[in-house]
Design an enzyme around this catalytic site. Structure first.
Site, PDB file in Angstrom:
ATOM      1  N   LYS A  44      11.176 -51.693 -18.963  1.00 26.11           N
ATOM      2  CA  LYS A  44       9.954 -52.514 -18.912  1.00 26.11           C
ATOM      3  C   LYS A  44       8.762 -51.694 -18.421  1.00 26.11           C
ATOM      4  O   LYS A  44       8.922 -50.622 -17.855  1.00 26.11           O
ATOM      5  CB  LYS A  44      10.153 -53.705 -17.953  1.00 26.11           C
ATOM      6  CG  LYS A  44      11.195 -54.690 -18.411  1.00 26.11           C
ATOM      7  CD  LYS A  44      10.927 -55.263 -19.781  1.00 26.11           C
ATOM      8  CE  LYS A  44       9.886 -56.354 -19.771  1.00 26.11           C
ATOM      9  NZ  LYS A  44       9.759 -56.974 -21.115  1.00 26.11           N
ATOM     10  N   TYR A  87       8.611 -49.373 -22.593  1.00 29.98           N
ATOM     11  CA  TYR A  87       7.750 -50.415 -23.166  1.00 29.98           C
ATOM     12  C   TYR A  87       6.546 -50.568 -22.237  1.00 29.98           C
ATOM     13  O   TYR A  87       6.714 -50.643 -21.012  1.00 29.98           O
ATOM     14  CB  TYR A  87       8.477 -51.767 -23.205  1.00 29.98           C
ATOM     15  CG  TYR A  87       9.540 -51.899 -24.267  1.00 29.98           C
ATOM     16  CD1 TYR A  87       9.235 -51.753 -25.611  1.00 29.98           C
ATOM     17  CD2 TYR A  87      10.854 -52.220 -23.925  1.00 29.98           C
ATOM     18  CE1 TYR A  87      10.212 -51.890 -26.593  1.00 29.98           C
ATOM     19  CE2 TYR A  87      11.839 -52.363 -24.902  1.00 29.98           C
ATOM     20  CZ  TYR A  87      11.508 -52.198 -26.232  1.00 29.98           C
ATOM     21  OH  TYR A  87      12.472 -52.340 -27.187  1.00 29.98           O
ATOM     22  N   ASP A 102      10.278 -67.552 -46.147  1.00 34.21           N
ATOM     23  CA  ASP A 102       9.332 -66.461 -45.886  1.00 34.21           C
ATOM     24  C   ASP A 102       8.191 -66.596 -46.890  1.00 34.21           C
ATOM     25  O   ASP A 102       8.330 -67.272 -47.912  1.00 34.21           O
ATOM     26  CB  ASP A 102      10.007 -65.083 -46.011  1.00 34.21           C
ATOM     27  CG  ASP A 102       9.317 -64.022 -45.166  1.00 34.21           C
ATOM     28  OD1 ASP A 102       9.878 -63.565 -44.153  1.00 34.21           O
ATOM     29  OD2 ASP A 102       8.167 -63.641 -45.515  1.00 34.21           O
ATOM     30  N   ASP A 131       6.956 -65.078 -27.842  1.00 32.02           N
ATOM     31  CA  ASP A 131       6.189 -63.980 -27.234  1.00 32.02           C
ATOM     32  C   ASP A 131       4.883 -63.716 -27.977  1.00 32.02           C
ATOM     33  O   ASP A 131       4.016 -62.995 -27.474  1.00 32.02           O
ATOM     34  CB  ASP A 131       7.038 -62.707 -27.124  1.00 32.02           C
ATOM     35  CG  ASP A 131       7.540 -62.209 -28.462  1.00 32.02           C
ATOM     36  OD1 ASP A 131       7.553 -62.992 -29.431  1.00 32.02           O
ATOM     37  OD2 ASP A 131       7.909 -61.029 -28.563  1.00 32.02           O
ATOM     38  N   VAL A 151      14.445 -60.680 -37.048  1.00 38.78           N
ATOM     39  CA  VAL A 151      15.038 -61.804 -36.300  1.00 38.78           C
ATOM     40  C   VAL A 151      15.667 -62.802 -37.267  1.00 38.78           C
ATOM     41  O   VAL A 151      16.830 -63.202 -37.112  1.00 38.78           O
ATOM     42  CB  VAL A 151      13.948 -62.514 -35.439  1.00 38.78           C
ATOM     43  CG1 VAL A 151      14.470 -63.833 -34.881  1.00 38.78           C
ATOM     44  CG2 VAL A 151      13.485 -61.614 -34.306  1.00 38.78           C
ATOM     45  N   ARG A 198      18.482 -54.631 -17.740  1.00 38.82           N
ATOM     46  CA  ARG A 198      18.763 -53.478 -18.602  1.00 38.82           C
ATOM     47  C   ARG A 198      18.468 -52.183 -17.842  1.00 38.82           C
ATOM     48  O   ARG A 198      17.828 -52.192 -16.797  1.00 38.82           O
ATOM     49  CB  ARG A 198      17.884 -53.535 -19.862  1.00 38.82           C
ATOM     50  CG  ARG A 198      18.307 -54.599 -20.836  1.00 38.82           C
ATOM     51  CD  ARG A 198      17.322 -54.751 -21.968  1.00 38.82           C
ATOM     52  NE  ARG A 198      16.048 -55.279 -21.527  1.00 38.82           N
ATOM     53  CZ  ARG A 198      14.997 -55.451 -22.320  1.00 38.82           C
ATOM     54  NH1 ARG A 198      15.061 -55.124 -23.590  1.00 38.82           N
ATOM     55  NH2 ARG A 198      13.879 -55.947 -21.839  1.00 38.82           N
TER      56      ARG A 198
END
Ligand SMILES: NC(=O)c1ccc[n+]([C@@H]2O[C@H](COP(=O)([O-])OP(=O)(O)OC[C@H]3O[C@@H](n4cnc5c(N)ncnc54)[C@H](O)[C@@H]3O)[C@@H](O)[C@H]2O)c1
Length: 371
Positions: free
Chosen positions: A75, A94, A198, A270, A179, A15
């Site tokens: 990043k 980030y 959920d 993650d 997501v 990216r």
């Protein structure tokens, strides 16, 4: 302001922090934009395209860091970049400081102002610069899951949409946040039979209103999960408990209740994953098999679709970058509490409480730096 966009040098990061459209916007406000040569290549943008909209191309990363007052990246800076960052320079990217002590120490030492995408936070607690990557990962989860359901890659050999006379595949989604919602939309669009779980009833009500009829909403409980895994073909892990490891909703023991060739896509990898047998994989080798169950646990899913991810990310970051460039970080952050939340380190001081707590460092309230 003088803005610099270096090429990302972290392994497999394609990216780039700005598109030609973004450069055009900054130029409209009379800013100078330096882009490192080939920085946009991985996302499909050539140096010529950047030049055409007024960017100046620099050969080396050293030149970009040297000239810029504000660095915009994707990043977190890696070791080779630490020494390039200057005192007083604004770095907008980030960072994920709380999980990376050496980076935190290096940025404290640099004297730079570090504004982290991931902590820019709206008053309703939404994280506008994280959402786009969750949207990409959620949609990709179904695309990848559908691929790995194919027999040659050890899947069950199920076509998610079915065909006339054959029922569609069944998709189970754990977590109905960003997501999960995007995954549900994609799976429903393919014609699959989708169940989304959920623990938030308001969220389930909302999903029930907006998702099509082939999506069933269900309260998340061990009982329901144990029942559903037996006949679902693709299971997507998409839960998040902010600031904590994801809970193990599917244990190793439960794999034996699934049919061979079931595919698990744990997007929450993650945060440690919500499937006990999840361990992070890469795009080079995205899957592994345990007890005949295919596991896909790529930690940076958006990295595989850099063209889409770059545009999605920069759509979200650009308005903030323009404000920072127009007003300078102090005024921009004073005027905008959402952006102010992004400040993590200023002139060697940690100004984000979570980072200070993570490393037992002194916390300096941000307001004293904005006068
Ligand atoms: N692998 C990747 O490349 C990648 C990319 C983007 C995001 N992510 C990760 O995906 C995860 C989900 O992100 P998101 O943006 O959708 O978060 P989100 O906060 O929007 O959604 C999380 C949802 O999980 C629900 N939840 C919590 N506990 C639950 C439980 N026990 N059962 C069912 N649902 C439960 C919450 O109520 C919430 O609706 C995060 O860990 C995020 O970091 C990974």
């Amino acid at each position: 302001m003088i803005i610099g966009v270096p090429k990302e040098i972290k392994n497999n990061e394609n990216r780039v922090a700005i598109t030609p459209a973004g450069v055009r916007e900054l130029k409209k406000h009379k800013h100078t934009v330096y882009i490192q040569s080939t920085a946009g290549e991985g996302s499909g943008f050539t140096d010529a395209e950047y030049r055409k909209v007024g960017a100046k191309i620099l050969k080396t990363i050293q030149e970009v860091y040297k000239k810029a007052e504000m660095i915009i990246k994707v990043k977190e800076p890696i070791k080779q970049e630490y020494k390039l960052i200057k005192k007083g320079q604004l770095v907008f990217t980030y960072f994920h400081f709380a999980s990376h002590r050496p980076l935190t120490d290096a940025m404290i030492k640099s004297g730079a102002t570090c504004l982290a995408y991931e902590t820019v936070e709206e008053p309703n607690r939404e994280l506008p610069l994280l959402v786009p990557m969750s949207e990409v990962a959620g949609r990709m989860a179904i695309q990848e899951g559908a691929k790995y359901l194919e027999k040659p890659v050890k899947g069950r050999g199920v076509l998610l949409g079915g065909v006339p006379g054959v029922p569609p595949g069944k998709v189970l989604i754990l977590g109905g946040g960003v997501v999960g919602t995007q995954a549900a939309k994609m799976a429903a669009g393919l014609g699959a039979s989708v169940t989304i779980l959920d623990i938030s009833l308001p969220r389930l009500r909302q999903l029930n209103d907006i998702l099509p009829a082939n999506v069933t909403t269900l309260f998340s409980s061990t009982h329901n999960i144990e029942m559903l895994i037996k006949d679902h073909d693709l299971i997507v892990g998409a839960v998040l408990i902010p600031g904590a490891k994801a809970p193990n909703l599917i244990t190793r023991e439960m794999l034996k209740d699934m049919r061979p060739g079931t595919v698990l896509v744990d997007v929450a990898v993650d945060q440690g994953g919500c499937i006990e047998t999840c361990k992070a994989t890469t795009h080079q080798k995205p899957t592994y098999i345990i007890d005949d169950i295919v596991h896909y646990c790529v930690a940076n899913m958006p990295g595989a679709v850099p063209y889409t991810s770059t545009i999605a990310l920069t759509n979200a970051t650009l308005p903030y970058a323009v404000r920072l460039a127009n007003k300078g970080w102090k005024t921009a952050c004073k005027e905008d509490p959402t952006l102010r939340k992004g400040l993590n380190i200023i002139d060697g001081k940690v100004v984000y409480e979570g980072v200070a707590t993570a490393f037992d460092m002194k916390y300096h309230p941000v307001d004293s730096f904005l006068d």
